[in-house]
Design an enzyme around this catalytic site. Sequence first.
Site, PDB file in Angstrom:
ATOM      1  N   HIS A 134       0.862  -1.177   0.000  1.00  0.00           N
ATOM      2  CA  HIS A 134       0.000   0.000   0.000  1.00  0.00           C
ATOM      3  C   HIS A 134       0.903   1.233   0.000  1.00  0.00           C
ATOM      4  CE1 HIS A 134      -3.938   1.944   1.623  1.00  0.00           C
ATOM      5  NE2 HIS A 134      -3.197   2.851   1.021  1.00  0.00           N
ATOM      6  N   GLU A 140      -2.627  -1.662  -3.116  1.00  0.00           N
ATOM      7  CA  GLU A 140      -3.721  -0.922  -2.514  1.00  0.00           C
ATOM      8  C   GLU A 140      -3.429   0.571  -2.544  1.00  0.00           C
ATOM      9  OE1 GLU A 140      -4.968  -4.131   0.972  1.00  0.00           O
ATOM     10  OE2 GLU A 140      -3.900  -2.299   1.517  1.00  0.00           O
ATOM     11  N   HIS A 153      -7.713  -5.903   7.698  1.00  0.00           N
ATOM     12  CA  HIS A 153      -7.463  -4.864   8.703  1.00  0.00           C
ATOM     13  C   HIS A 153      -7.657  -5.429  10.105  1.00  0.00           C
ATOM     14  CE1 HIS A 153      -6.889  -0.887  10.473  1.00  0.00           C
ATOM     15  NE2 HIS A 153      -6.441  -0.534   9.286  1.00  0.00           N
TER      16      HIS A 153
END
EC number: 2.6.99.2
Length: 239
Positions: A45, A72, A192
């Site tokens: 990410h 991401e 997450h």
Amino acid sequence: MSRTKLSVNINKVALIRNARGESKPDLLQFARDCESYGADGITVHPRPDERHVRYDDVPALKDLVRTELNVEGNPTPEFMKLVLDVVPHQCTLVPDDPGALTSDQGWDARTHQDFLSEVIGELHQKGIRVSIFVNDDPSMMEAAAQTGADRVELYTGPFALHYHDDSAAAIESYIRTAERARELGMEVNAGHDLDLENLNYLVASIPFIAEVSIGHALISDALYYGIENTIQMYQQKLK
């Protein structure tokens, strides 16, 4: 039904590397080792401030990764240029603010439907599978499907936060959201704050989850167990 795949997010490894401005740990070697130890994919990410994974890490990772590379990020012009140039296996769109410490909310697909549809169309032209980060809200799934997304990624932060208080209550809205997404033709990812304590409950409750991406907890566990053992421990929780 195929098993849930484990994609290892290596952002925290890059964060340690960047702390010294040097090349240790070697991010590419770490990604290669994760695959050899049983990871089904690698997630990164890159954020605008490049505090962990840098934009110039991503092309090198695409050349190296032999499983699946998931990139991401918030689809800013800079991010989109990177992804369209690199062509990862999957792109996960996340509505991060530029200074966000970590991802903390999903898309309002109703409000941003036209924007997301345009972005997803560009990614699909390159053959990139697209997932969009969503909250546990079944009513939002129809708008999410109308964007053209292939998958949704359930933002599991609230589930993890309340898991030890009342696991059944914590998972209930996620089950309904995932089932609605599947009814509308989308696959389901999750990520997450997933860890060795809550992961098995999640996938046992939603057995059709295609992929989980886990970074912070997994890398933290590796400090104690070693990365090879840790990946195997997480894979065991997915069985």
